[in-house]
Motif scaffolding. Structure first.
Motif, mmCIF file in Angstrom:
data_model
loop_
_atom_site.group_PDB
_atom_site.id
_atom_site.type_symbol
_atom_site.label_atom_id
_atom_site.label_comp_id
_atom_site.label_asym_id
_atom_site.label_seq_id
_atom_site.Cartn_x
_atom_site.Cartn_y
_atom_site.Cartn_z
ATOM 1 N N SER A 192 0.859 -1.185 0.000
ATOM 2 C CA SER A 192 0.000 0.000 0.000
ATOM 3 C C SER A 192 0.887 1.223 0.000
ATOM 4 O O SER A 192 2.071 1.152 0.315
ATOM 5 C CB SER A 192 -0.927 -0.002 1.216
ATOM 6 O OG SER A 192 -0.187 -0.005 2.411
ATOM 7 N N GLY A 193 0.308 2.333 -0.388
ATOM 8 C CA GLY A 193 1.089 3.549 -0.485
ATOM 9 C C GLY A 193 1.600 3.747 -1.904
ATOM 10 O O GLY A 193 1.089 3.191 -2.857
ATOM 11 N N ARG A 194 2.635 4.523 -2.010
ATOM 12 C CA ARG A 194 3.163 4.909 -3.316
ATOM 13 C C ARG A 194 3.867 3.740 -3.990
ATOM 14 O O ARG A 194 4.692 3.080 -3.375
ATOM 15 C CB ARG A 194 4.149 6.058 -3.138
ATOM 16 C CG ARG A 194 4.756 6.581 -4.415
ATOM 17 C CD ARG A 194 5.607 7.822 -4.126
ATOM 18 N NE ARG A 194 6.255 8.322 -5.332
ATOM 19 C CZ ARG A 194 7.475 7.979 -5.694
ATOM 20 N NH1 ARG A 194 8.178 7.158 -4.953
ATOM 21 N NH2 ARG A 194 8.008 8.469 -6.805
ATOM 22 N N THR A 195 3.542 3.480 -5.233
ATOM 23 C CA THR A 195 4.242 2.476 -6.025
ATOM 24 C C THR A 195 4.623 3.092 -7.358
ATOM 25 O O THR A 195 4.058 4.102 -7.783
ATOM 26 C CB THR A 195 3.372 1.231 -6.280
ATOM 27 O OG1 THR A 195 2.185 1.622 -6.982
ATOM 28 C CG2 THR A 195 3.003 0.541 -4.997
ATOM 29 N N SER A 196 5.567 2.490 -8.019
ATOM 30 C CA SER A 196 6.045 3.008 -9.291
ATOM 31 C C SER A 196 6.668 1.871 -10.071
ATOM 32 O O SER A 196 7.200 0.925 -9.499
ATOM 33 C CB SER A 196 7.076 4.107 -9.051
ATOM 34 O OG SER A 196 7.767 4.416 -10.243
ATOM 35 N N ARG A 197 6.602 1.983 -11.392
ATOM 36 C CA ARG A 197 7.233 0.970 -12.235
ATOM 37 C C ARG A 197 8.753 1.014 -12.132
ATOM 38 O O ARG A 197 9.426 0.131 -12.645
ATOM 39 C CB ARG A 197 6.796 1.149 -13.687
ATOM 40 C CG ARG A 197 5.348 0.741 -13.922
ATOM 41 C CD ARG A 197 4.964 0.842 -15.394
ATOM 42 N NE ARG A 197 3.597 0.387 -15.585
ATOM 43 C CZ ARG A 197 3.278 -0.868 -15.838
ATOM 44 N NH1 ARG A 197 4.216 -1.776 -15.946
ATOM 45 N NH2 ARG A 197 2.006 -1.206 -15.995
ATOM 46 N N THR A 198 9.279 2.004 -11.476
ATOM 47 C CA THR A 198 10.725 2.027 -11.268
ATOM 48 C C THR A 198 11.123 1.231 -10.027
ATOM 49 O O THR A 198 12.309 1.011 -9.799
ATOM 50 C CB THR A 198 11.235 3.468 -11.099
ATOM 51 O OG1 THR A 198 10.669 4.028 -9.912
ATOM 52 C CG2 THR A 198 10.869 4.319 -12.300
ATOM 53 N N TYR A 199 10.140 0.834 -9.240
ATOM 54 C CA TYR A 199 10.443 0.103 -8.015
ATOM 55 C C TYR A 199 10.925 -1.314 -8.324
ATOM 56 O O TYR A 199 10.352 -2.005 -9.154
ATOM 57 C CB TYR A 199 9.212 0.008 -7.123
ATOM 58 C CG TYR A 199 8.950 1.231 -6.272
ATOM 59 C CD1 TYR A 199 9.397 2.492 -6.648
ATOM 60 C CD2 TYR A 199 8.232 1.130 -5.090
ATOM 61 C CE1 TYR A 199 9.146 3.593 -5.870
ATOM 62 C CE2 TYR A 199 7.975 2.227 -4.303
ATOM 63 C CZ TYR A 199 8.426 3.463 -4.704
ATOM 64 O OH TYR A 199 8.178 4.558 -3.940
ATOM 65 N N ALA A 200 11.937 -1.735 -7.619
ATOM 66 C CA ALA A 200 12.332 -3.136 -7.599
ATOM 67 C C ALA A 200 11.674 -3.785 -6.389
ATOM 68 O O ALA A 200 11.710 -3.227 -5.292
ATOM 69 C CB ALA A 200 13.844 -3.257 -7.489
ATOM 70 N N SER B 104 6.217 -13.287 -8.575
ATOM 71 C CA SER B 104 5.251 -12.695 -9.500
ATOM 72 C C SER B 104 4.475 -11.604 -8.777
ATOM 73 O O SER B 104 4.555 -11.481 -7.556
ATOM 74 C CB SER B 104 4.295 -13.751 -10.042
ATOM 75 O OG SER B 104 3.531 -14.327 -8.998
ATOM 76 N N GLY B 105 3.735 -10.836 -9.553
ATOM 77 C CA GLY B 105 2.951 -9.765 -8.953
ATOM 78 C C GLY B 105 1.570 -9.680 -9.569
ATOM 79 O O GLY B 105 1.397 -9.959 -10.759
ATOM 80 N N ASP B 106 0.608 -9.342 -8.753
ATOM 81 C CA ASP B 106 -0.725 -8.988 -9.241
ATOM 82 C C ASP B 106 -0.870 -7.501 -8.993
ATOM 83 O O ASP B 106 -1.090 -7.059 -7.859
ATOM 84 C CB ASP B 106 -1.795 -9.776 -8.473
ATOM 85 C CG ASP B 106 -3.196 -9.505 -8.984
ATOM 86 O OD1 ASP B 106 -3.454 -8.377 -9.455
ATOM 87 O OD2 ASP B 106 -4.041 -10.403 -8.898
ATOM 88 N N ILE C 46 11.758 -8.707 -8.802
ATOM 89 C CA ILE C 46 10.991 -8.419 -10.009
ATOM 90 C C ILE C 46 10.747 -6.920 -10.035
ATOM 91 O O ILE C 46 10.635 -6.290 -8.985
ATOM 92 C CB ILE C 46 9.655 -9.208 -10.013
ATOM 93 C CG1 ILE C 46 8.922 -9.088 -11.340
ATOM 94 C CG2 ILE C 46 8.752 -8.787 -8.849
ATOM 95 C CD1 ILE C 46 7.732 -10.030 -11.474
ATOM 96 N N ARG C 47 10.679 -6.342 -11.225
ATOM 97 C CA ARG C 47 10.357 -4.927 -11.321
ATOM 98 C C ARG C 47 8.844 -4.766 -11.150
ATOM 99 O O ARG C 47 8.068 -5.531 -11.728
ATOM 100 C CB ARG C 47 10.791 -4.394 -12.689
ATOM 101 C CG ARG C 47 10.650 -2.907 -12.867
ATOM 102 C CD ARG C 47 11.686 -2.132 -12.097
ATOM 103 N NE ARG C 47 13.023 -2.245 -12.665
ATOM 104 C CZ ARG C 47 14.078 -1.636 -12.157
ATOM 105 N NH1 ARG C 47 13.977 -0.927 -11.047
ATOM 106 N NH2 ARG C 47 15.256 -1.771 -12.730
ATOM 107 N N TRP C 48 8.445 -3.797 -10.350
ATOM 108 C CA TRP C 48 7.011 -3.559 -10.130
ATOM 109 C C TRP C 48 6.322 -3.316 -11.465
ATOM 110 O O TRP C 48 6.693 -2.437 -12.215
ATOM 111 C CB TRP C 48 6.796 -2.364 -9.204
ATOM 112 C CG TRP C 48 5.347 -2.127 -8.886
ATOM 113 C CD1 TRP C 48 4.506 -1.225 -9.461
ATOM 114 C CD2 TRP C 48 4.574 -2.854 -7.934
ATOM 115 N NE1 TRP C 48 3.268 -1.332 -8.918
ATOM 116 C CE2 TRP C 48 3.266 -2.323 -7.986
ATOM 117 C CE3 TRP C 48 4.859 -3.888 -7.060
ATOM 118 C CZ2 TRP C 48 2.246 -2.804 -7.172
ATOM 119 C CZ3 TRP C 48 3.841 -4.366 -6.243
ATOM 120 C CH2 TRP C 48 2.558 -3.830 -6.309
ATOM 121 N N GLY C 49 5.315 -4.116 -11.768
ATOM 122 C CA GLY C 49 4.571 -3.995 -13.014
ATOM 123 C C GLY C 49 5.243 -4.685 -14.185
ATOM 124 O O GLY C 49 4.705 -4.708 -15.290
ATOM 125 N N GLY C 50 6.402 -5.247 -13.950
ATOM 126 C CA GLY C 50 7.144 -5.868 -15.032
ATOM 127 C C GLY C 50 7.184 -7.375 -14.944
ATOM 128 O O GLY C 50 6.504 -7.975 -14.112
#
Length: 123
Positions: free
Chosen positions: A25-33, A71-73, A51-55
């Protein structure tokens, strides 16, 4: 700021499987590992997978490659670690982590950490 809460740990026999979840929860970004780490008693925290967030690009430690899957949802804002063919040496507290800019295995690259979830594998 980002908050991470792990769940899904427990006791399992060798050869079994567990799936860990990390609710974010909170701030997320596709730059996040997004990473998974573990720490066994008396040992240093070690990298497990990232994994890269969103990747889709994933990296694994040699000790878990072929057995664990990260993996990520990104609709549910949840990160997962599917662990198969578990071994007693996988016993540790598992932590979910997020890093704002880095991409690597060093724990120092990660800015946010969950509280950890215990995984115990019996022989």
């Amino acid at each position: 700021q980002m908050q991470l809460v792990e769940s899904g740990g427990g006791l399992v026999q060798a050869g079994g499987s567990l799936r860990l979840s990390c609710a974010t929860s909170g701030r997320t970004s596709r730059t996040y590992a997004m990473g998974w780490f573990r720490q066994a008693p008396g040992k240093e925290r070690e990298f497990v997978a990232r994994i890269r967030w969103g990747g889709a690009t994933t990296v694994y430690a040699a000790s878990v490659k072929g057995r664990f899957t990260v993996s990520g949802d990104y609709v549910k804002n949840t990160l997962y670690l599917q662990m198969n063919s578990l071994k007693p040496e996988d016993t540790a507290v598992y932590y979910c982590a997020a890093g704002e800019g880095g991409w690597g295995a060093a724990a120092t690259l990660y800015d946010y950490w969950g509280q950890g979830t215990q995984v115990t594998v019996s022989s």
